[in-house]
Motif scaffolding. Structure first.
Motif, short mmCIF file in Angstrom:
data_model
loop_
_atom_site.label_atom_id
_atom_site.label_comp_id
_atom_site.label_asym_id
_atom_site.label_seq_id
_atom_site.Cartn_x
_atom_site.Cartn_y
_atom_site.Cartn_z
N UNK A 22 57.26 73.52 -28.63
CA UNK A 22 56.47 72.54 -27.87
C UNK A 22 56.52 72.87 -26.39
N UNK A 23 55.38 72.73 -25.73
CA UNK A 23 55.33 73.00 -24.30
C UNK A 23 55.67 71.71 -23.55
N UNK A 24 56.49 71.85 -22.52
CA UNK A 24 56.90 70.69 -21.74
C UNK A 24 55.82 70.36 -20.72
#
Length: 44
Positions: A22-24
């Protein structure tokens, strides 16, 4: 024990490239300085 197996499975899927990390999202930070106000052109 179940949580350890789940984490190991997720790590394996990420390593094999079958699951993306997951990208922050960036967190907006308010500055301590007030925003510069545009000068009023009618004053001149």
């Amino acid at each position: 024990m179940n949580a350890k197996l789940q984490h190991a499975l997720l790590d394996l899927l990420r390593t094999l490239g079958l699951l993306e990390r997951p990208t922050l999202q960036p967190i907006p930070v308010r500055s301590t300085k007030p925003a510069p106000q545009p000068e009023d052109r009618r004053r001149r």
